[in-house]
Design a protein around this motif. Sequence first.
Motif, PDB file in Angstrom:
ATOM      1  N   GLN A 128      33.241  68.329  -0.343  1.00 52.10           N
ATOM      2  CA  GLN A 128      31.537  67.900  -0.262  1.00 52.10           C
ATOM      3  C   GLN A 128      32.724  68.045   1.345  1.00 52.10           C
ATOM      4  OE1 GLN A 128      33.585  66.621  -3.253  1.00 52.10           O
ATOM      5  NE2 GLN A 128      31.473  68.144  -3.815  1.00 52.10           N
ATOM      6  N   ASN A 186      32.753  77.794  -9.322  1.00 53.76           N
ATOM      7  CA  ASN A 186      31.740  77.915 -10.389  1.00 53.76           C
ATOM      8  C   ASN A 186      32.249  78.067 -12.139  1.00 53.76           C
ATOM      9  OD1 ASN A 186      30.678  80.118 -11.358  1.00 53.76           O
ATOM     10  ND2 ASN A 186      28.862  79.304  -9.857  1.00 53.76           N
ATOM     11  N   SER A 194      36.077  68.265  -5.200  1.00 54.00           N
ATOM     12  CA  SER A 194      36.188  67.567  -6.385  1.00 54.00           C
ATOM     13  C   SER A 194      36.365  69.313  -7.667  1.00 54.00           C
ATOM     14  CB  SER A 194      34.719  66.583  -6.884  1.00 54.00           C
ATOM     15  OG  SER A 194      33.930  67.358  -6.873  1.00 54.00           O
ATOM     16  N   ASN A 252      34.036  68.792 -10.174  1.00 59.11           N
ATOM     17  CA  ASN A 252      32.280  68.142 -10.311  1.00 59.11           C
ATOM     18  C   ASN A 252      32.004  69.020  -9.304  1.00 59.11           C
ATOM     19  OD1 ASN A 252      33.022  67.649 -12.631  1.00 59.11           O
ATOM     20  ND2 ASN A 252      32.922  64.708 -12.245  1.00 59.11           N
ATOM     21  N   ASN A 253      30.504  69.579 -10.122  1.00 56.57           N
ATOM     22  CA  ASN A 253      29.428  69.911  -8.797  1.00 56.57           C
ATOM     23  C   ASN A 253      28.596  68.931  -8.548  1.00 56.57           C
ATOM     24  OD1 ASN A 253      27.505  71.172  -7.194  1.00 56.57           O
ATOM     25  ND2 ASN A 253      27.286  72.823  -8.222  1.00 56.57           N
ATOM     26  N   GLN A 254      29.089  68.118  -7.221  1.00 56.81           N
ATOM     27  CA  GLN A 254      27.943  66.547  -7.008  1.00 56.81           C
ATOM     28  C   GLN A 254      26.517  67.087  -6.003  1.00 56.81           C
ATOM     29  OE1 GLN A 254      30.920  64.411  -5.977  1.00 56.81           O
ATOM     30  NE2 GLN A 254      32.128  63.863  -7.697  1.00 56.81           N
ATOM     31  N   THR A 255      25.612  66.435  -6.188  1.00 62.13           N
ATOM     32  CA  THR A 255      25.078  66.961  -5.372  1.00 62.13           C
ATOM     33  C   THR A 255      25.436  66.978  -3.929  1.00 62.13           C
ATOM     34  OG1 THR A 255      23.580  65.387  -6.663  1.00 62.13           O
ATOM     35  CG2 THR A 255      22.550  66.119  -4.283  1.00 62.13           C
ATOM     36  N   ASN A 312      34.858  72.076  -6.254  1.00 59.52           N
ATOM     37  CA  ASN A 312      33.483  72.032  -5.547  1.00 59.52           C
ATOM     38  C   ASN A 312      33.816  71.137  -4.265  1.00 59.52           C
ATOM     39  OD1 ASN A 312      31.146  72.668  -7.515  1.00 59.52           O
ATOM     40  ND2 ASN A 312      32.587  71.528  -8.645  1.00 59.52           N
ATOM     41  N   SER A 340      37.687  63.336 -10.918  1.00 59.63           N
ATOM     42  CA  SER A 340      37.522  64.404 -10.421  1.00 59.63           C
ATOM     43  C   SER A 340      36.849  64.097  -8.786  1.00 59.63           C
ATOM     44  CB  SER A 340      35.832  64.391 -11.044  1.00 59.63           C
ATOM     45  OG  SER A 340      35.075  62.896 -10.784  1.00 59.63           O
ATOM     46  N   ALA A 341      36.645  63.101  -8.533  1.00 59.99           N
ATOM     47  CA  ALA A 341      36.463  62.887  -7.018  1.00 59.99           C
ATOM     48  C   ALA A 341      37.681  63.215  -5.699  1.00 59.99           C
ATOM     49  CB  ALA A 341      35.898  61.322  -6.312  1.00 59.99           C
ATOM     50  N   SER A 391      26.983  68.941  -2.744  1.00 58.71           N
ATOM     51  CA  SER A 391      28.746  70.201  -2.577  1.00 58.71           C
ATOM     52  C   SER A 391      28.903  71.283  -2.577  1.00 58.71           C
ATOM     53  CB  SER A 391      29.426  69.965  -4.376  1.00 58.71           C
ATOM     54  OG  SER A 391      29.030  70.189  -5.128  1.00 58.71           O
TER      55      SER A 391
END
Length: 832
Positions: A172, A31, A19, A21-24, A170, A3-4, A26
Amino acid sequence: MSSAQVYGQGYLSPAFSISVNNQTGSFPLVNEHSAAPILIDEADAEVVRVSATCFADDIEQITQKKPLILSSLNENANRVIIVGTVGKSKFIDRLLKEGKIKSDGIRGSWETYSVTRVQNPLPGVTDALVIAGSDRRGAAFGLFELSRLLGVSPWTWWADAAPEPRATLNLQGRMFTAKEPSVKYRGIFLNDEDWGLQPWAARNMDIGIKDLGPKAYAKIFELMLRLRANTIWPAMHDSTKPFWVYPDNPIVADRYGIIIGSTHCDMLHRSNTYEWQIGYETEYGTKPGEYRYDNNRAQVQKYWEDRVREAKDFESMYTIGMRGVRDGQMSGPKAIKGKIALLDTIFQDQRQMLKKHVGSETVPQIFVPYKEVLQLYNAGLEVPEDVTLIWTDDNYGYLRRLSTPEEQKRSGGSGIYYHLSYMGKPHDYLWLSSTSPSLISYEMTKAYQFGADRFWVVNVGDIKPGEMEIEFFLDLAYDVDKWQPEHAHRYAEYWAGETFGDSLAKEIASIKAQYYDLTQACKAEHSRLVIFDAATRQQRIERYLALEERVRKLEEKVPGLQKDAFFELVAYPVYAASLLSQKIYYAQESFEAGADKQRVSKLSMQAKKAYMGIKKLTSRYTQIENGKWTGMITDVPRDIIVYGMPDVADPSVLDQPVRAKEDYDRRYNDTLPVSVSHIPGILRLPAATGWHEQSADQKGMILVKGLGLDGESVSRYPFTGISFSDEAYQKAPHLSYQLPLKKDTYILSIKALPTRPIHKERHLRLAIVIDGQEPQFVDVNNNREGSEWSTNVRRGFAEIEVPITINSEKPSKMNVYLLDTGIALNRFDIYK
């Protein structure tokens, strides 16, 4: 993929990454519910909307969710992608004024952009990704760079390179600012389009006009933007009506932000082959006189001026000077002084036209000293100071010359016209692209270091199947530092990772390296005219068969969505080159099998099997995407002998022998074969890796993998290094080799890349010293385009033979001093 993991490559990585995943922290481009809309200003350049539309299509291709394109905000747009041009977009200018994005590095720059995460950028928007372009192409390049980061290949449409499907995307990262491109004007020349591009466009794209027209050009221009290119030399063969004949063509170019130019022989946007010879009477209602400025000035001048008037409202680059119709010599005075005087007058008149209609006589202009025009330039022709001099290669990838120190002071600078495809003597190579990234980098980095940073255009023929080579050339033009000669061999792995993912990249790169090594020694199209000894011929067959097997095994591992792209970009060139080589080699061997009738028949049948294999291979290509490429790829690109079924010793294996036109072969190709023997002599030393010790100044030498015979070369670097006189040879960078030879006399064969001196004040000299004996000075110059040059470009190396004497029974020492830059040494062979 994890995912990263970064999915794509390009310049946004590693400043930004993607990624699922919706990380902090991002930014959710897509979505579970929707894709972030794209906000543009309707008053901005049209290419901004064009690129936004393409980007939205890319997002939909990956996620099945398509972003809306907005010109005003609505209450649902809490997160947006804002894209626009400084000074043209009210949204970008507002963010700059409020200090929410920075103008450092972009305002007033050429084709740059910044990508910035901005919180609460505009009323009603909580989060935005802002792409601000310094100009209209800068904004487009920024958005397409984001597509690359998402894993969308520039060849997504042109080679069916499908990105990996994902449900969410997502982002970053906080900020990135692109630097200005290394080369200001970077483009492609569509040429020899008769065989693929024009018939394909007529059949599949511009059906109404049955020609290469605005619909096909729109796809070409989109590809150019994805490849960070900005300039087009349009197609100009007899098969295609000139670019300006269809009024929508320049309109489409402007819509995509593409600068319109014209070839080295078509002045001021006129395409003489058609417009003077065929279309003149339709345009003017009268027949043209001779295309000659000294006695038909008024008619030629009006012809040029009318096109300048038509082109004035489009971003254009003007080719000035004069050549004959069909790229022949300029008609006029026979004496060189008379020709120069006439060209002086032509320059003055053409620049007055530009001043009158475009508003300035210093708008972008180029002059191409090509063929006999170079002789006039060398004889004293003065080109206006602000005009860009365009140097050329020899049509086979080796540059003819570059600017001297004095020429480098010209305000117009210099540029390059380079070939990845060519029709002409000593033999065409239009079907398969086989110019390695290492060779492109070696020659074009040399050009850049000698001031050729204003303009690079590459002859791409029909575009397909030269995709990777085209992309490399344009990547190098965009950032020349990233792919210098020492690193260029790594490009195939980078490119394969971008296109197919990291798991396949190393093997694809290895396959490409083997392909380039084989084709350096003999391009597939030259198989009839490079005659190898029997052992080498068999070795080449075995290497090609092994390469085919590697491709087949790898093809089994390619995911379904990528299989078409893999076939087009990797498999087809390998299979085609292998089969064509086998066809020729087996046919040759069938005549060498003597009285062994069974072997004669077998070899003859193998030749026919290879011939039919090419037809099956091409049929497979034309079935991709329900016939999408029908007309583009053919097993007989030209009606010449090399593509037909060759004569074999057992004619009974042929139902109907297929022969091509020998007259065409004689007219356009050099039919004299070149014999090449790779039978080992007494000693063989690879120049790049076989040395025993190096001169103290180790920075003066580089090893270039993927360059030249045997896939490696050693050369001096940088190219701007000084030349050493014969008297000062010991000060030059050198390599030492051990020679375990008996006391005797021998012949030393020096094999090098068939390059030319960097400019008219330089040479390509070596000093050879055996055990402290008197030096022998040799020049590996491949400058004269005669039989020696023809031999060298077909076999892929230049050769100089010198006698040497060994006076000791102990291992001798050979020092090789490189007195000039631009020499790429491949191998030393020693014969008795």
